[in-house]
Design a protein around this motif. Structure first.
Motif, PDB file in Angstrom:
ATOM      1  N   VAL A 152       0.747  -1.205  -0.072  1.00 16.42           N
ATOM      2  CA  VAL A 152       0.059  -0.033   0.035  1.00 16.42           C
ATOM      3  C   VAL A 152       1.035   1.403   0.212  1.00 16.42           C
ATOM      4  O   VAL A 152       0.553   2.225  -0.766  1.00 16.42           O
ATOM      5  CB  VAL A 152      -0.879   0.087   1.104  1.00 16.42           C
ATOM      6  N   GLY A 153       1.963   1.227   0.892  1.00 19.81           N
ATOM      7  CA  GLY A 153       2.979   2.434   0.731  1.00 19.81           C
ATOM      8  C   GLY A 153       3.618   2.579  -0.408  1.00 19.81           C
ATOM      9  O   GLY A 153       3.729   3.669  -1.114  1.00 19.81           O
ATOM     10  N   LEU A 154       3.962   1.427  -1.059  1.00 24.38           N
ATOM     11  CA  LEU A 154       4.486   1.707  -2.515  1.00 24.38           C
ATOM     12  C   LEU A 154       3.343   2.161  -3.313  1.00 24.38           C
ATOM     13  O   LEU A 154       3.939   2.923  -4.191  1.00 24.38           O
ATOM     14  CB  LEU A 154       5.084   0.341  -2.853  1.00 24.38           C
ATOM     15  N   LEU A 155       2.535   1.659  -3.397  1.00 20.65           N
ATOM     16  CA  LEU A 155       1.479   2.019  -4.343  1.00 20.65           C
ATOM     17  C   LEU A 155       1.045   3.815  -4.232  1.00 20.65           C
ATOM     18  O   LEU A 155       0.868   4.495  -4.856  1.00 20.65           O
ATOM     19  CB  LEU A 155       0.080   1.128  -4.477  1.00 20.65           C
ATOM     20  N   ALA A 156       0.869   4.022  -2.869  1.00 21.75           N
ATOM     21  CA  ALA A 156       0.760   5.574  -2.485  1.00 21.75           C
ATOM     22  C   ALA A 156       1.988   6.126  -2.985  1.00 21.75           C
ATOM     23  O   ALA A 156       1.596   7.338  -3.745  1.00 21.75           O
ATOM     24  CB  ALA A 156       0.534   5.675  -1.133  1.00 21.75           C
ATOM     25  N   LEU A 158       3.960   5.495  -5.501  1.00 29.02           N
ATOM     26  CA  LEU A 158       3.851   5.582  -6.982  1.00 29.02           C
ATOM     27  C   LEU A 158       2.651   6.296  -7.625  1.00 29.02           C
ATOM     28  O   LEU A 158       2.923   7.094  -8.214  1.00 29.02           O
ATOM     29  CB  LEU A 158       3.693   4.087  -7.740  1.00 29.02           C
ATOM     30  N   SER A 159       1.749   6.434  -6.952  1.00 37.99           N
ATOM     31  CA  SER A 159       0.482   7.363  -7.228  1.00 37.99           C
ATOM     32  C   SER A 159       0.835   8.818  -7.115  1.00 37.99           C
ATOM     33  O   SER A 159       0.458   9.727  -7.809  1.00 37.99           O
ATOM     34  CB  SER A 159      -0.743   6.685  -6.625  1.00 37.99           C
ATOM     35  N   HIS A 160       1.407   9.176  -5.727  1.00 36.80           N
ATOM     36  CA  HIS A 160       1.324  10.365  -5.430  1.00 36.80           C
ATOM     37  C   HIS A 160       2.691  11.198  -5.659  1.00 36.80           C
ATOM     38  O   HIS A 160       2.660  12.344  -6.389  1.00 36.80           O
ATOM     39  CB  HIS A 160       1.133  10.681  -3.587  1.00 36.80           C
ATOM     40  N   ARG A 161       3.805  10.366  -5.783  1.00 40.32           N
ATOM     41  CA  ARG A 161       5.047  10.946  -6.234  1.00 40.32           C
ATOM     42  C   ARG A 161       5.583  10.871  -7.470  1.00 40.32           C
ATOM     43  O   ARG A 161       6.130  11.666  -8.099  1.00 40.32           O
ATOM     44  CB  ARG A 161       6.087  10.531  -5.072  1.00 40.32           C
ATOM     45  N   VAL A 162       5.095   9.820  -8.109  1.00 32.01           N
ATOM     46  CA  VAL A 162       5.611   9.461  -9.439  1.00 32.01           C
ATOM     47  C   VAL A 162       4.805  10.039 -10.394  1.00 32.01           C
ATOM     48  O   VAL A 162       5.123  10.717 -11.378  1.00 32.01           O
ATOM     49  CB  VAL A 162       5.908   7.794  -9.636  1.00 32.01           C
ATOM     50  N   LEU A 163       3.871   9.539 -10.301  1.00 34.27           N
ATOM     51  CA  LEU A 163       2.489   9.752 -11.260  1.00 34.27           C
ATOM     52  C   LEU A 163       1.594  10.976 -11.149  1.00 34.27           C
ATOM     53  O   LEU A 163       0.978  11.514 -11.740  1.00 34.27           O
ATOM     54  CB  LEU A 163       1.427   8.772 -11.282  1.00 34.27           C
ATOM     55  N   GLY A 164       1.830  11.762  -9.668  1.00 35.24           N
ATOM     56  CA  GLY A 164       1.398  13.045  -9.540  1.00 35.24           C
ATOM     57  C   GLY A 164       0.005  12.860  -9.321  1.00 35.24           C
ATOM     58  O   GLY A 164      -0.801  14.096  -9.331  1.00 35.24           O
ATOM     59  N   PHE A 165      -0.874  11.956  -8.784  1.00 38.54           N
ATOM     60  CA  PHE A 165      -2.152  11.877  -8.769  1.00 38.54           C
ATOM     61  C   PHE A 165      -2.443  12.338  -7.264  1.00 38.54           C
ATOM     62  O   PHE A 165      -1.824  12.216  -6.253  1.00 38.54           O
ATOM     63  CB  PHE A 165      -2.858  10.561  -8.647  1.00 38.54           C
TER      64      PHE A 165
END
Length: 165
Positions: A152-156, A158-165
């Motif tokens: 969950v932490g890795l997905l968060a 990826l979503s917030h820091r890498v993809l910018g969602f």
């Protein structure tokens, strides 16, 4: 034996069919939400530790003298594991004063990842599942919960820091 069965089956949830482990994991979601709402991450963490201790005791009592040391109706291990997976959203919500329902993708990811790791039993989850006794019954789900929380932490991230969602 009666109290141990009530604890181990999480008030009878473990008797639901099919897939009692999935029902146990689902039952953990509103429990975790309520605990988080009442006392934040600290109460959820305390409840997780209590559920582990109660689960080990209940598993010992429920399986004493039986061949099956991990009966399908015993789902307190799923509750403890699911609680652990939800630490990944409870702590950030508590620490940053975020409404935990705003982290709804994390709820879904925690549930799906925990069930995936609990059923698939990769690496350390499989090792723990092969351990004998009540501690082994609880340990595989706790490790699956830890792995799900990391996921969950890795997905968060990826979503917030890498993809910018």
């Amino acid at each position: 034996m009666r109290i141990a069965t009530l604890i181990g089956t999480v008030c009878g949830v473990g008797y639901l069919k099919p897939a009692p482990g999935t029902w146990g994991s689902l039952a953990a979601l509103p429990l975790a939400y309520g605990l988080h709402q009442l006392g934040g991450f600290l109460l959820l963490a305390a409840a997780t530790l209590i559920s582990v201790g109660a689960g080990v005791w209940a598993a010992e009592v429920m399986t004493r003298g039986k061949e099956d040391l991990d009966p399908s109706e015993f789902v307190m291990d799923e509750v403890a594991g699911q609680f652990t997976a939800l630490w990944a959203i409870s702590y950030p919500a508590w620490a940053h004063d975020i409404d935990i329902t705003a982290l709804w993708p994390g709820w879904i990811a925690a549930f799906v990842l925990f069930r995936l790791f609990d059923v698939w039993k990769p690496g350390p989850v499989g090792w723990a599942d092969r351990q004998k006794g009540a501690t082994g019954v609880m340990m595989d789900d706790l490790i699956a919960g830890i792995m799900a929380a990391i996921g969950v932490g890795l997905l968060a991230f990826l979503s917030h820091r890498v993809l910018g969602f």
